[in-house]
Every structure is written in structure tokens, then in C-alpha cells.
Design a protein around this motif. Structure first.
Motif, PDB file in Angstrom:
ATOM      1  N   UNK A  62       0.833  -1.206   0.000  1.00  0.00           N
ATOM      2  CA  UNK A  62       0.000   0.000   0.000  1.00  0.00           C
ATOM      3  C   UNK A  62       0.864   1.251   0.000  1.00  0.00           C
ATOM      4  N   UNK A  63       1.938   1.249   0.790  1.00  0.00           N
ATOM      5  CA  UNK A  63       2.809   2.414   0.884  1.00  0.00           C
ATOM      6  C   UNK A  63       3.673   2.587  -0.356  1.00  0.00           C
ATOM      7  N   UNK A  64       4.139   1.493  -0.949  1.00  0.00           N
ATOM      8  CA  UNK A  64       5.050   1.570  -2.078  1.00  0.00           C
ATOM      9  C   UNK A  64       4.337   2.000  -3.357  1.00  0.00           C
ATOM     10  N   UNK A  65       3.194   1.415  -3.659  1.00  0.00           N
ATOM     11  CA  UNK A  65       2.529   1.644  -4.934  1.00  0.00           C
ATOM     12  C   UNK A  65       1.277   2.521  -4.805  1.00  0.00           C
ATOM     13  N   UNK A  66       0.981   3.005  -3.604  1.00  0.00           N
ATOM     14  CA  UNK A  66      -0.165   3.910  -3.388  1.00  0.00           C
ATOM     15  C   UNK A  66      -1.455   3.285  -3.919  1.00  0.00           C
ATOM     16  N   UNK A  67      -1.729   2.075  -3.506  1.00  0.00           N
ATOM     17  CA  UNK A  67      -2.914   1.356  -3.946  1.00  0.00           C
ATOM     18  C   UNK A  67      -3.815   1.120  -2.749  1.00  0.00           C
ATOM     19  N   UNK A  68      -5.029   0.671  -3.043  1.00  0.00           N
ATOM     20  CA  UNK A  68      -5.991   0.408  -1.979  1.00  0.00           C
ATOM     21  C   UNK A  68      -5.707  -0.936  -1.326  1.00  0.00           C
ATOM     22  N   UNK A  69      -6.438  -1.185  -0.241  1.00  0.00           N
ATOM     23  CA  UNK A  69      -6.238  -2.449   0.468  1.00  0.00           C
ATOM     24  C   UNK A  69      -6.697  -3.638  -0.369  1.00  0.00           C
ATOM     25  N   UNK A  70      -7.772  -3.463  -1.140  1.00  0.00           N
ATOM     26  CA  UNK A  70      -8.251  -4.557  -2.001  1.00  0.00           C
ATOM     27  C   UNK A  70      -7.231  -4.873  -3.092  1.00  0.00           C
ATOM     28  N   UNK A  71      -6.631  -3.843  -3.696  1.00  0.00           N
ATOM     29  CA  UNK A  71      -5.623  -4.084  -4.729  1.00  0.00           C
ATOM     30  C   UNK A  71      -4.376  -4.740  -4.148  1.00  0.00           C
ATOM     31  N   UNK A  72      -3.973  -4.336  -2.950  1.00  0.00           N
ATOM     32  CA  UNK A  72      -2.811  -4.961  -2.319  1.00  0.00           C
ATOM     33  C   UNK A  72      -3.091  -6.424  -1.993  1.00  0.00           C
ATOM     34  N   UNK A  73      -4.309  -6.717  -1.551  1.00  0.00           N
ATOM     35  CA  UNK A  73      -4.663  -8.109  -1.253  1.00  0.00           C
ATOM     36  C   UNK A  73      -4.665  -8.960  -2.518  1.00  0.00           C
ATOM     37  N   UNK A  77      -2.049 -12.028  -3.383  1.00  0.00           N
ATOM     38  CA  UNK A  77      -2.568 -13.350  -3.744  1.00  0.00           C
ATOM     39  C   UNK A  77      -1.918 -13.867  -5.024  1.00  0.00           C
ATOM     40  N   UNK A  78      -1.664 -12.970  -5.996  1.00  0.00           N
ATOM     41  CA  UNK A  78      -0.970 -13.383  -7.217  1.00  0.00           C
ATOM     42  C   UNK A  78       0.449 -13.853  -6.919  1.00  0.00           C
ATOM     43  N   UNK A  79       1.139 -13.159  -6.013  1.00  0.00           N
ATOM     44  CA  UNK A  79       2.480 -13.588  -5.636  1.00  0.00           C
ATOM     45  C   UNK A  79       2.465 -14.955  -4.976  1.00  0.00           C
TER      46      UNK A  79
END
Length: 414
Positions: A62-73, A77-79
């Protein structure tokens, strides 16, 4: 027959663009300064090094790419599904838990890393089971049946023969005769196996019969082989040694027409009578000197070898085929230390197939075996390196204690 489409498992895989992006994300996460905080975590009674928690991974994304919590989750999951993250507490779960659940970075399984968990079952990339596919499989099976294979019994027999042949020559298995110079003060072993000795040892002469390379690597063996070639050419009579190999200075203004004339002579010129077999060995030694000599002497050595062994009408001419001669002459314009490798290999195989077998069957080699030095055999042990040194002294800690009335004690001198 045109080859049909190959199955997916036989095709060279290229890394997908999205996998390259994932790898860059994982590398950023593993950065020691700006990546995810990794520390040793205790799992039951085991300490897991370099572990990260799901909560730390979510916060970093979230901090690195400035994305939402849903996008980070979703990204985490892809990783997990592509094998870059391994869940330590629940290996079967492919969903990241944003809590204190422990994870570790890993390269992933090859199939998982290159294709992803769902690409293997995709029907879009399946190979159709048509006529071309079965023709391709039949051709592969036919080639596999015709491939030459060595039975395990033949391979084991070759290994046993090699081991039994080299066992007497192994210092660890058979010991150093007459003594081991590494644990004793006797250096007779080194003196008897020096690079130049009058009479070699029997084990040394026997090694010359293992292979032609063993003979050429030993200076003493190479000298006896040269003597054999000279005597064989002169009818068992001593032959005066040829002039030593000298590298004259290369002339700066050499006209290129000389090389063109030599090339024409090699391709269709008059037949030249080959010199004595000893010249083949001299040429091989000159090529070794060129290969291992200094870089500044390379042009002069190349010109010297050409003038003495390869030029038309050379005094010590050697016989090589026209194709090898053409390759060699093409390299004369820009000489380097490896330009004579093809000609050297040609002469090497010629001596290996022709002169070397005659040398092993000759009376000269048999006389060398009969006259070879046999070092006196010492007492054998199972492990020669466990022999105790000849000169040993007791440890000061084991010396008996000095009596009170002795020298240095309270009683003084007698």
C-alpha cells in the motif's frame, strides 16, 4: 517429412511479461533498506529466519505503490499463486492473510513460476491430437530406438579396468615408494620422479602405455618417443638431433603474395615428400610453445613454425591435408596463439594412430620396462597417510615431574 507441432512440454518457454513485473516487485520487497522488514520468527519450537508477516506485506504494498487495500490483497494473492511467497503456517492456502501469519520468499516451482497455476489446464494452448502430432511422436520414438546406448555392465567393466590399472599409481592407495617425502626427511621419491632422469621408474614407464596423452605430458617419455622415431626412420641407427626450434623475428614488409603462392601450392601444387616421423613430434612441440608462450612472441613463433614445417620446400616439412593447410594459411594475415590448433590436432591423431602403437610394441619400449628402476618396497599399510613420523619427540606435558632434590629444585646443586 515435415515435423508437426510439438507438445507444450517440449517447447522452449519464454518468460511472460507479467512474471517479469512480479520478479521486480519481489526484488523490491527483499531490499534490505527499503523492502519489507524481515526478522527471525518463532514457529512452535522452530526459529524461522528471514520471515515476514502478512500484515507487513500488505502495508508495504500500500505504501510503495499507493494502492488500496483490495488491490494490495489481490497483488499479494498473485504472488502466492505464482510461488514467490510461501505460507509457513498453512501451505495449502493461496490467499494472503493480513495478520501475523508468517511467509517466506522463494523462487517458486518452475512450472508454477513460468506458467502459473491455471495455465496448464488451459484448452487454448493444448496441442491437437491430429495426424501430424502422431507422426511427430512416431518419428521421435524411431529416433530414440536407433540411439546408441551403453549397457551398465559395459560401463562398470570399464570403470573396474580403469581402477585396477591406476591403483598401483595412486600414492594414497598404494603408498609412495621408497618413502613418503611429505612425512619423512627422505626426498628420494622426488629425485626419482624428476622431469629429467637418466633411468625412469617402472611405474612411470607403465603410465606411458595408458594413453598417448600420458606419453606426451611426460618430458622423459616424450624424449624416448622422439628417439624411437629417429631410429625408426634411420633404420635402427642413431640419428643426429635436428637443430633446436628457433623463432626468428618476423619481417615487417613481408609481401602477401608469399601466402597466396603457398595456398596455391597446398591446393594444387606439386607433391611434396613428407619428412621423417620425428618432425611430426617437433611440430607438435612447436605448437605447444606457441600456445603457451608470451603474447609478444606470437607473430615471430607463427612465422617460424610456418617457415620450418609448413612452407613449400621447408627443411622439416610435415604432411597435413589441404583443408587444414588452407585454414592455417588464412590465419597468417592475423596470427594468434590458437591458429595452429587444427594442424596440431591433425598431426596428433596421425601419431596416435600410427607411431604410438608401434612404439608400445617396439623392443625399445620393452627394454625400457625391463631396465626401469623399481624402488625398494617398504612395509605396506592399509592407509599410508596414517604412518607416524620417523622423528618424534614426547610432549612436554607428558614428561615426568622433576624430583624436589633434582636439578632446579630446592636441594640446589649436589
Amino acid at each position: 517429412m515435415a515435423a508437426g507441432p510439438a507438445p507444450l512440454c517440449w517447447r522452449p518457454r519464454e518468460q511472460m511479461p507479467h512474471l517479469s513485473k512480479m520478479e521486480r516487485v519481489v526484488l523490491s520487497m527483499q531490499d534490505p533498506d527499503q523492502g519489507v522488514k524481515m526478522r527471525n520468527q518463532r514457529l512452535l519450537i522452530t526459529v524461522i529466519p528471514h520471515a515476514v508477516t502478512g500484515n507487513d506485506i500488505m502495508e508495504w504494498l500500500i505504501r510503495k505503490y499507493c494502492i488500496s487495500e483490495e488491490e494490495a490483497l489481490h497483488l499479494s494473492a498473485l504472488l502466492l499463486r505464482h510461488g514467490y511467497l510461501y505460507p509457513l503456517q498453512d501451505p495449502g492456502s493461496l490467499v494472503l492473510r493480513p495478520d501475523e501469519t508468517l511467509y517466506r520468499f522463494q523462487p517458486g516451482v518452475p512450472n508454477m513460476l513460468e506458467q502459473g497455476p491455471e495455465r496448464g489446464s488451459s484448452t487454448a494452448r493444448r496441442v491437437p491430437m491430429n495426424t501430424d502430432f502422431y507422426k511427430w511422436e512416431i518419428e521421435c520414438c524411431r529416433k530414440a530406438l536407433g540411439r546408441t546406448r551403453v549397457k551398465s555392465s559395459v560401463s562398470l567393466e570399464a570403470y573396474l579396468k580403469f581402477s585396477s590399472q591406476h591403483r598401483p599409481h595412486d600414492p594414497i592407495m598404494s603408498g609412495c615408494l621408497p618413502s613418503n617425502p611429505w612425512i619423512t626427511d627422505d626426498d628420494t621419491y622426488w629425485a626419482m620422479n624428476a622431469s629429467s632422469v637418466a633411468v625412469p621408474t617402472k611405474l612411470r614407464v607403465e603410465r606411458w602405455g595408458f594413453s598417448f596423452q600420458e606419453l606426451l605430458e611426460d618430458p622423459v617419455g616424450r624424449a624416448h618417443f622422439m628417439d624411437f622415431l629417429r631410429k625408426e626412420f634411420s633404420g635402427e641407427m642413431p640419428h643426429p638431433p635436428p637443430a633446436p626450434f628457433q623463432a626468428p623475428v618476423r619481417e615487417v614488409g613481408d609481401p602477401p603474395s608469399r601466402f597466396q603462392t603457398a595456398l596455391a601450392t597446398a591446393q594444387g601444387g606439386p607433391d611434396l615428400v613428407p619428412g621423417p616421423p620425428a618432425e611430426n613430434l617437433s611440430f607438435w612441440e612447436a605448437c605447444e610453445e606457441l600456445r603457451h608462450g608470451g603474447q609478444a612472441q606470437v607473430p615471430g613463433l607463427v612465422d617460424a613454425v610456418y617457415q620450418q614445417f609448413l612452407a613449400p620446400g621447408a627443411a622439416r616439412w610435415v604432411n597435413i591435408d589441404s583443408q587444414t593447410m588452407e585454414w592455417t594459411l588464412e590465419g597468417l594475415s592475423q596470427p594468434h596463439r590458437y591458429m595452429l590448433d587444427a594442424a596440431q590436432l591433425h598431426i596428433y591423431m596421425l601419431m596416435k594412430k600410427d607411431s604410438y602403437p608401434r612404439f608400445l610394441k617396439s623392443d625399445m619400449y620393452k627394454a625400457l620396462l625391463a631396465e626401469a628402476v623399481i624402488p625398494p618396497e617398504t612395509k605396506r599399510r592399509v592407509f599410508p597417510f596414517m604412518r607416524k613420523p620417523w622423528h618424534s619427540s614426547s610432549s612436554p606435558a607428558l614428561l615426568p615431574a622433576t624430583a624436589p632434590g633434582g636439578p632446579g629444585g630446592e636441594g640446589g646443586e649436589a
